[in-house]
Structure formats: C-alpha cells, structure tokens
Design an enzyme around this catalytic site. Structure first.
Site, PDB file in Angstrom:
ATOM      1  NE  ARG A   1      10.638 -48.106 -27.952  1.00 25.22           N
ATOM      2  CZ  ARG A   1      10.706 -48.997 -29.144  1.00 25.22           C
ATOM      3  NH1 ARG A   1       9.785 -48.632 -30.106  1.00 25.22           N
ATOM      4  NH2 ARG A   1      11.250 -49.581 -28.739  1.00 25.22           N
TER       5      ARG A   1
ATOM      6  CB  SER B   1       7.374 -61.788 -26.473  1.00 30.66           C
ATOM      7  OG  SER B   1       7.670 -60.697 -26.387  1.00 30.66           O
TER       8      SER B   1
ATOM      9  CE1 TYR C   1       7.267 -64.834 -32.822  1.00 32.78           C
ATOM     10  CE2 TYR C   1       8.376 -66.558 -32.103  1.00 32.78           C
ATOM     11  CZ  TYR C   1       7.503 -66.172 -33.072  1.00 32.78           C
ATOM     12  OH  TYR C   1       6.473 -67.088 -33.104  1.00 32.78           O
TER      13      TYR C   1
ATOM     14  CB  THR D   1       7.982 -58.569 -23.991  1.00 35.58           C
ATOM     15  OG1 THR D   1       6.690 -59.679 -24.309  1.00 35.58           O
ATOM     16  CG2 THR D   1       8.398 -57.570 -25.480  1.00 35.58           C
TER      17      THR D   1
ATOM     18  CE1 TYR E   1       5.148 -58.952 -27.238  1.00 38.15           C
ATOM     19  CE2 TYR E   1       2.933 -58.857 -28.250  1.00 38.15           C
ATOM     20  CZ  TYR E   1       4.139 -59.280 -28.216  1.00 38.15           C
ATOM     21  OH  TYR E   1       4.904 -59.852 -28.765  1.00 38.15           O
TER      22      TYR E   1
ATOM     23  CE  LYS F   1       2.417 -63.338 -27.767  1.00 40.27           C
ATOM     24  NZ  LYS F   1       1.938 -63.517 -29.176  1.00 40.27           N
TER      25      LYS F   1
ATOM     26  CG  ASP G   1      12.591 -48.824 -24.901  1.00 43.98           C
ATOM     27  OD1 ASP G   1      11.732 -49.552 -25.281  1.00 43.98           O
ATOM     28  OD2 ASP G   1      13.050 -48.059 -25.937  1.00 43.98           O
TER      29      ASP G   1
HETATM   30  C1  WQD Z   1      14.989 -52.021 -30.375  1.00 44.16           C
HETATM   31  C2  WQD Z   1      15.828 -50.600 -29.935  1.00 44.16           C
HETATM   32  C3  WQD Z   1      14.480 -49.284 -28.870  1.00 44.16           C
HETATM   33  C4  WQD Z   1      13.091 -47.868 -32.770  1.00 44.16           C
HETATM   34  C5  WQD Z   1      10.076 -55.459 -29.961  1.00 44.16           C
HETATM   35  C6  WQD Z   1       8.452 -55.511 -30.204  1.00 44.16           C
HETATM   36  C7  WQD Z   1       7.565 -56.709 -28.948  1.00 44.16           C
HETATM   37  C8  WQD Z   1       9.065 -57.750 -29.427  1.00 44.16           C
HETATM   38  C9  WQD Z   1      10.185 -57.709 -29.214  1.00 44.16           C
HETATM   39  C10 WQD Z   1       8.020 -59.802 -30.358  1.00 44.16           C
HETATM   40  C11 WQD Z   1      15.239 -50.010 -28.934  1.00 44.16           C
HETATM   41  C12 WQD Z   1      15.807 -48.447 -29.877  1.00 44.16           C
HETATM   42  C13 WQD Z   1      13.795 -48.271 -31.754  1.00 44.16           C
HETATM   43  C14 WQD Z   1      13.129 -46.775 -33.244  1.00 44.16           C
HETATM   44  C15 WQD Z   1      14.941 -46.222 -31.504  1.00 44.16           C
HETATM   45  N1  WQD Z   1       8.626 -58.233 -30.124  1.00 44.16           N
HETATM   46  N2  WQD Z   1      14.392 -48.038 -31.076  1.00 44.16           N
HETATM   47  N3  WQD Z   1      14.696 -45.815 -32.775  1.00 44.16           N
HETATM   48  O1  WQD Z   1      11.591 -52.405 -28.385  1.00 44.16           O
HETATM   49  O2  WQD Z   1      13.095 -54.361 -28.253  1.00 44.16           O
HETATM   50  O3  WQD Z   1      10.874 -55.281 -29.153  1.00 44.16           O
HETATM   51  O4  WQD Z   1      10.650 -56.560 -30.513  1.00 44.16           O
HETATM   52  O5  WQD Z   1       7.124 -60.409 -29.162  1.00 44.16           O
HETATM   53  O6  WQD Z   1       6.948 -56.675 -28.446  1.00 44.16           O
HETATM   54  O7  WQD Z   1       8.145 -54.369 -29.456  1.00 44.16           O
HETATM   55  O8  WQD Z   1      12.545 -53.674 -30.037  1.00 44.16           O
HETATM   56  O9  WQD Z   1      13.023 -52.514 -32.653  1.00 44.16           O
HETATM   57  O10 WQD Z   1      11.254 -51.031 -30.515  1.00 44.16           O
HETATM   58  O11 WQD Z   1      13.591 -51.569 -30.736  1.00 44.16           O
HETATM   59  O12 WQD Z   1      16.121 -46.295 -31.068  1.00 44.16           O
HETATM   60  O13 WQD Z   1      12.054 -45.447 -34.116  1.00 44.16           O
HETATM   61  O14 WQD Z   1      15.713 -49.500 -30.897  1.00 44.16           O
HETATM   62  O15 WQD Z   1      14.992 -47.687 -28.091  1.00 44.16           O
HETATM   63  O16 WQD Z   1      16.532 -49.511 -27.615  1.00 44.16           O
HETATM   64  P1  WQD Z   1      12.034 -53.498 -28.623  1.00 44.16           P
HETATM   65  P2  WQD Z   1      11.857 -51.914 -31.040  1.00 44.16           P
END
Ligand code: WQD
Length: 359
Positions: free
Chosen positions: A313, A145, A197, A147, A169, A173, A316
């Site tokens: 959040r 990931s 990813y 991350t 998490y 990884k 983030d």
């Molecule tokens: C994307 C954007 C939020 C939800 C995730 C996984 C992580 C990895 C990559 C695998 C951010 C915003 C989100 C909502 C919002 N996966 N948001 N309202 O945090 O980049 O990471 O994908 O490895 O494990 O956590 O993805 O879709 O949660 O957020 O405004 O209800 O959307 O603040 O800017 P993220 P996400």
C-alpha cells in the site's frame, strides 16, 4: 432564525473534577470516557458525531452507571466552546482540563483532502486552545500519533526520534504538538501531554463498545473482524516482500483499554508535573506482523480468515513499534493486555455487533 448552538443547551452542575472531552463519542473516546468516570472524573463530552455514535455514549453510561453531559457541536465553534466553559464555571465546577480526541484520522483521506485535515485538526485545535485561555483552563491531554515520526531511522521509535511526518494527517499532529510546545513555553501554568498512539485495536471486554469504521475499513484489525463476521469475503494483505519476519508489515498493536487507561495516567501526571510540555509513546514495545495477527485472531476466534497477497500500500512502512519506557517512567503506565486479549475482545464486540452501532 435558528437558535445559536450555544444557547440550545444548559449544562447541569458537575463536580470539581470536570473535564471537557472532545471527540468523546469515537472509538478511543468512548473507551477513555469509561476509564475517566471510573477514576472519578466528570467528563463533559463535545462531539459533532461525524464519526461518533450516540448509542456508544448510551452504552458508556450503562457500563459506568453514570449520566454523561453531552453537547453536540464542533471544536471550531468558538461561541459554543466559550458557553461550555462559562456554564460549567457558573455551576460551581469549572472545567479543570481538556482531553482532546476530536479530529480527522485517516492517512489516506488526508492525502486526498489535506485542507480539511488542516482546518479541523490544526485550526480546530487552535480555536479550542484560545477558548481554554479565555476560560483559564491550563491543562490538555492531546491525541497524537506515531505517524509524526515518519520513516524510521531506527526501531523502536523513542520520543527523541526526529519528527518527519510523510502524510498530511501526520503533519497535522506534528503541527499541533509544536503549537502545544509554544503554548506551554508562554505560560508556566500550561500543561500539555501529547500521547503518540501506535496501533490501537480490540474492544471493551463487555462486547458493548468497539471500533465501528464507516464503510470499508482502512485499518487491518477491523477488516479482519469484518471478514470473520462475514461482511467481507477475504483480507487483502498489502505486501509480503517487506524485510520483516514473514514479509508482511509489522506494527505495535495496543489494546484500546490499555490506551484509554494511559489517558487517565496522563491527567494524573499533569497535576504533578513541573514541566509544561511532554510527548509520550503509548505502545506495547512489541511488533506483530499482519500474518501473525491474522493467525492469532484465527486461533482465538475459531474463525478462518481467507486472505490474498496484494502489492504494497503506498505510504506504508515496513515496521513500526514503540519504545514505551517513557510512559512507564513518567506515567507509571504499561500496556498489560496481550494480542490474544485484543483478538478475543475485538471478536466478542464484532460478533455481538455485526453492524457496529448501526441497527
Ligand atoms: C497495519 C498493517 C498494512 C489493512 C494506522 C492509522 C494511523 C495510526 C496508526 C492513529 C500495515 C496492513 C492494513 C488491510 C493490510 N492511527 N494492512 N490490509 O497503517 O499502521 O496506521 O494506525 O494515529 O492513523 O492509519 O495501520 O491498520 O492501516 O495497517 O495488509 O486491509 O496492516 O499494510 O502493514 P497503520 P493499518
């Protein structure tokens, strides 16, 4: 006295392109199974179905015109793993490689339950690698990931960006990647490809496979599609004061089918690779904000997505996108599907399956 899990099944013969796919019943696993079968592989699926779906596997079989070998169980079950590897070998088609998806994957949950994440994601992978060694299986493609990078020093992320995860998490990884580096250094035949990813979204264009999160979606895109189908009243946009194009978070969204194809390319690369360990970004190289994705989805689906701005959040970052040049150079892979494709395919899946894989 219950029968030990590894005596409860008997793997039928498989071809000599047998693969073990752990976590194959999940969102990315099912999409990847389809591409692996199309590429001529014979996947054997191991899944504990804690976050996967039997129906999804049936749909994979239907789409591929292929009967899957499926074993229900955990990667932490040493006896089960040994029995799976030995049974495949006894049938004249030993497992050639492992595609490893099985693991826990919620950033937020990992903060609340770190030990569960280390047990499943790290100890579970160790158990799998030890079973692979006993079975003389030398090749693994690992679901890593972006991350692992943590707070960006610069964008886009290249594979040489420092590894500095900021949540458990991401740490699991990064630790597994280090284990794989050492595992490859220990034996010249070992091959490990860690696929980092970015943000996989969308669904198979048939509308039969897609993302079906349990409960309230953590991630943006499934939340949007659930608003569109009427399961949620509105989207909460977490933060509109980031230093980005419109103040909302920017991510590199990649179509799940592009991601799945990347795994086939990674296996092909493993067969010809001369070096043991490699980590590769799987992203499009393009950043998209929350509002840009929301507007694209509205345009493609014709569905209004009401939203409200909320505070940022915790955890983030403002923006994150990939430099995908290594994947193109090493794997001959490049994401080809557009944001509109992701929205159209994701909407087709959600509108045809309002409750995901539940009746
Ligand atoms: C994307 C954007 C939020 C939800 C995730 C996984 C992580 C990895 C990559 C695998 C951010 C915003 C989100 C909502 C919002 N996966 N948001 N309202 O945090 O980049 O990471 O994908 O490895 O494990 O956590 O993805 O879709 O949660 O957020 O405004 O209800 O959307 O603040 O800017 P993220 P996400």
């Amino acid at each position: 006295m219950p029968i030990p899990s590894f005596q409860r099944f008997h793997l039928p013969p498989a071809s000599n392109s047998s693969l073990l796919v752990t976590g194959g019943a999940g969102y990315i696993g099912t999409h990847t199974l389809l591409e692996l079968i199309r590429a001529g592989y014979q996947p054997v699926v191991l899944d504990d179905f804690s976050n996967g779906s039997h129906l999804a596997l049936k749909r994979v079989e239907s789409l591929a015109g292929h009967t899957l070998q499926v074993v229900e169980g955990s990667i932490t079950d040493t006896g089960l793993l040994d029995a799976m590897f030995s049974s495949a070998a006894e049938h004249g088609s030993p497992i050639q490689a492992v595609v490893h998806f099985a693991g826990l994957k919620s950033v937020g949950e990992s903060v609340a339950k770190p030990l569960d994440y280390y047990q499943t994601n790290v100890a579970g992978t160790l158990t799998l690698l030890q079973a692979m060694e006993r079975a003389h299986v030398h090749t693994i493609v690992f679901s890593s990931s972006a991350t692992v990078y943590g707070i960006p020093l610069a964008q886009p992320y290249t594979e040489s960006h420092p590894i500095a995860p900021v949540n458990p998490y991401g740490s699991t990884k990064a630790i597994v990647e280090q284990i794989l580096r050492d595992w490859c250094a220990a034996h010249p035949a070992h091959r490990a490809t860690c696929l980092r990813y970015f943000n996989p979204i969308g669904a198979h264009p048939s509308g039969m496979l897609g993302e079906a999160p349990e409960g309230i979606p953590n991630n943006l895109f499934p939340f949007i599609t659930q608003v569109a189908v009427g399961k949620r009243p509105h989207l909460n946009v977490f933060g509109n004061d980031y230093p980005t194009v419109d103040g909302t978070g920017v991510r590199d969204y990649i179509h799940v089918v592009d991601l799945a194809i990347g795994h086939v390319k990674a296996l092909e690369h493993s067969r010809r690779a001369t070096t043991g360990f490699v980590a590769i970004n799987l992203g499009t190289g393009r950043g998209t904000s929350v509002l840009e994705l929301l507007h694209a989805f509205q345009t493609v689906s014709g569905q209004a997505i009401p939203y409200e701005f909320q505070p940022r959040r915790p955890g983030d970052i403002a923006e994150c996108w990939a430099d995908p040049s290594t994947a193109e150079a090493l794997l001959g892979w490049k994401a080809t599907r557009t944001l509109e494709d992701m929205c159209a395919d994701g909407w087709r899946w959600q509108s045809q399956n309002p409750n995901g894989y539940e009746p």
